[in-house]
Design a protein around this motif. Structure first.
Motif, PDB file in Angstrom:
ATOM      1  N   ALA A  65       0.840  -1.208   0.000  1.00 17.41           N
ATOM      2  CA  ALA A  65       0.000   0.000   0.000  1.00 17.41           C
ATOM      3  C   ALA A  65       0.875   1.257   0.000  1.00 17.41           C
ATOM      4  O   ALA A  65       0.556   2.238  -0.688  1.00 17.41           O
ATOM      5  N   ILE A  66       1.971   1.218   0.741  1.00 17.75           N
ATOM      6  CA  ILE A  66       2.901   2.351   0.758  1.00 17.75           C
ATOM      7  C   ILE A  66       3.480   2.556  -0.647  1.00 17.75           C
ATOM      8  O   ILE A  66       3.518   3.675  -1.167  1.00 17.75           O
ATOM      9  N   ASP A  67       3.942   1.466  -1.255  1.00 14.14           N
ATOM     10  CA  ASP A  67       4.511   1.544  -2.609  1.00 14.14           C
ATOM     11  C   ASP A  67       3.496   2.096  -3.604  1.00 14.14           C
ATOM     12  O   ASP A  67       3.839   2.914  -4.464  1.00 14.14           O
ATOM     13  N   LYS A  68       2.254   1.674  -3.489  1.00 15.82           N
ATOM     14  CA  LYS A  68       1.206   2.143  -4.397  1.00 15.82           C
ATOM     15  C   LYS A  68       0.966   3.641  -4.225  1.00 15.82           C
ATOM     16  O   LYS A  68       0.818   4.370  -5.204  1.00 15.82           O
ATOM     17  N   GLU A  69       0.923   4.096  -2.983  1.00  9.48           N
ATOM     18  CA  GLU A  69       0.743   5.528  -2.721  1.00  9.48           C
ATOM     19  C   GLU A  69       1.891   6.341  -3.314  1.00  9.48           C
ATOM     20  O   GLU A  69       1.675   7.385  -3.921  1.00  9.48           O
ATOM     21  N   MET A  70       3.104   5.832  -3.133  1.00  3.37           N
ATOM     22  CA  MET A  70       4.267   6.553  -3.646  1.00  3.37           C
ATOM     23  C   MET A  70       4.292   6.539  -5.176  1.00  3.37           C
ATOM     24  O   MET A  70       4.643   7.536  -5.800  1.00  3.37           O
ATOM     25  N   ALA A  71       3.876   5.421  -5.768  1.00  7.96           N
ATOM     26  CA  ALA A  71       3.806   5.350  -7.233  1.00  7.96           C
ATOM     27  C   ALA A  71       2.765   6.323  -7.769  1.00  7.96           C
ATOM     28  O   ALA A  71       2.879   6.804  -8.901  1.00  7.96           O
ATOM     29  N   SER A  74       2.568  10.357  -4.082  1.00  2.79           N
ATOM     30  CA  SER A  74       2.723  10.803  -2.693  1.00  2.79           C
ATOM     31  C   SER A  74       4.180  10.773  -2.285  1.00  2.79           C
ATOM     32  O   SER A  74       4.927   9.896  -2.716  1.00  2.79           O
ATOM     33  N   ASP A  75       4.569  11.725  -1.445  1.00  4.14           N
ATOM     34  CA  ASP A  75       5.895  11.626  -0.850  1.00  4.14           C
ATOM     35  C   ASP A  75       5.842  10.537   0.220  1.00  4.14           C
ATOM     36  O   ASP A  75       4.764  10.027   0.550  1.00  4.14           O
ATOM     37  N   VAL A  76       6.983  10.160   0.765  1.00  5.39           N
ATOM     38  CA  VAL A  76       7.042   9.019   1.666  1.00  5.39           C
ATOM     39  C   VAL A  76       6.188   9.231   2.920  1.00  5.39           C
ATOM     40  O   VAL A  76       5.472   8.323   3.353  1.00  5.39           O
ATOM     41  N   VAL A  77       6.223  10.416   3.494  1.00  7.34           N
ATOM     42  CA  VAL A  77       5.418  10.668   4.697  1.00  7.34           C
ATOM     43  C   VAL A  77       3.940  10.656   4.338  1.00  7.34           C
ATOM     44  O   VAL A  77       3.116  10.057   5.042  1.00  7.34           O
ATOM     45  N   GLY A  78       3.592  11.281   3.235  1.00  9.24           N
ATOM     46  CA  GLY A  78       2.198  11.275   2.793  1.00  9.24           C
ATOM     47  C   GLY A  78       1.683   9.870   2.533  1.00  9.24           C
ATOM     48  O   GLY A  78       0.527   9.559   2.827  1.00  9.24           O
ATOM     49  N   ALA A  79       2.541   9.012   1.993  1.00  7.34           N
ATOM     50  CA  ALA A  79       2.153   7.619   1.741  1.00  7.34           C
ATOM     51  C   ALA A  79       1.861   6.898   3.046  1.00  7.34           C
ATOM     52  O   ALA A  79       0.889   6.144   3.150  1.00  7.34           O
ATOM     53  N   TRP A  80       2.702   7.117   4.048  1.00 10.04           N
ATOM     54  CA  TRP A  80       2.478   6.471   5.350  1.00 10.04           C
ATOM     55  C   TRP A  80       1.226   7.009   6.018  1.00 10.04           C
ATOM     56  O   TRP A  80       0.443   6.256   6.596  1.00 10.04           O
ATOM     57  N   ILE A  81       1.022   8.314   5.943  1.00 11.01           N
ATOM     58  CA  ILE A  81      -0.196   8.892   6.515  1.00 11.01           C
ATOM     59  C   ILE A  81      -1.424   8.287   5.844  1.00 11.01           C
ATOM     60  O   ILE A  81      -2.370   7.866   6.518  1.00 11.01           O
TER      61      ILE A  81
END
Length: 167
Positions: A65-71, A74-81
């Protein structure tokens, strides 16, 4: 994995996210799934092996899910949020590895290894996304703590208030 094994893992995940490692038994999982307790033991010989498999699957799903957000930009913090917000909105439960980590001193080694793996991979992704180790640890601590607050207070708004400085 078979459909029964997946259903067993789903039931165990719900119970662990609600009440931690000590919050489930094979008998309860069997009732949740509608199978005999022997079927749970067939797929997962021990409680430790079941909890470790659930944590491993959760970690893989969360990191994807983090990888998908970043792809998606999203920046890394935004992906985690976004991943934590989704977990909180979709089922209002604790992060599985956060729930396990809260009792890490009492976890069987097989389960502890998998819970620790979630945090190690998470920190690695945050650092790989450009954060210092100290900042990565703060982000992880704030997100896990914010989720705990939101659950304890039964207030999704508490999560948003706690993470406001991260955005």
């Amino acid at each position: 994995m078979s459909e029964t094994a997946d259903a067993i893992m789903d039931a165990a995940e719900r119970r662990i996210r609600d009440a931690g490692y000590d919050g489930f038994s094979f008998r309860e999982i069997a009732v949740d799934v509608g199978v005999k307790s022997a079927s749970v033991h067939y797929h997962f010989p021990t409680k430790e092996s079941l909890a470790a498999a659930v944590a491993r699957r959760y970690t893989e799903r969360f990191m994807a899910a983090i990888d998908k957000e970043m792809a998606g930009g999203s920046d890394v913090v935004g992906a985690w949020i976004a991943a934590f917000q989704h977990a909180l909105r979709s089922d209002g439960k604790m992060c599985l590895c956060g729930a396990l980590g809260a009792t890490s001193g009492n976890l069987p080694n097989e389960v502890l290894v998998e819970a620790r793996r979630f945090f190690e991979l998470g920190l690695k992704k945050l650092i790989g996304g450009g954060l210092s180790q100290a900042k990565a640890m703060r982000v992880m601590a704030i997100l896990e703590g914010a989720m705990l607050l939101a659950n304890v207070l039964a207030s999704p708004v508490a999560f948003e208030e706690a993470i406001a400085e991260l955005s």
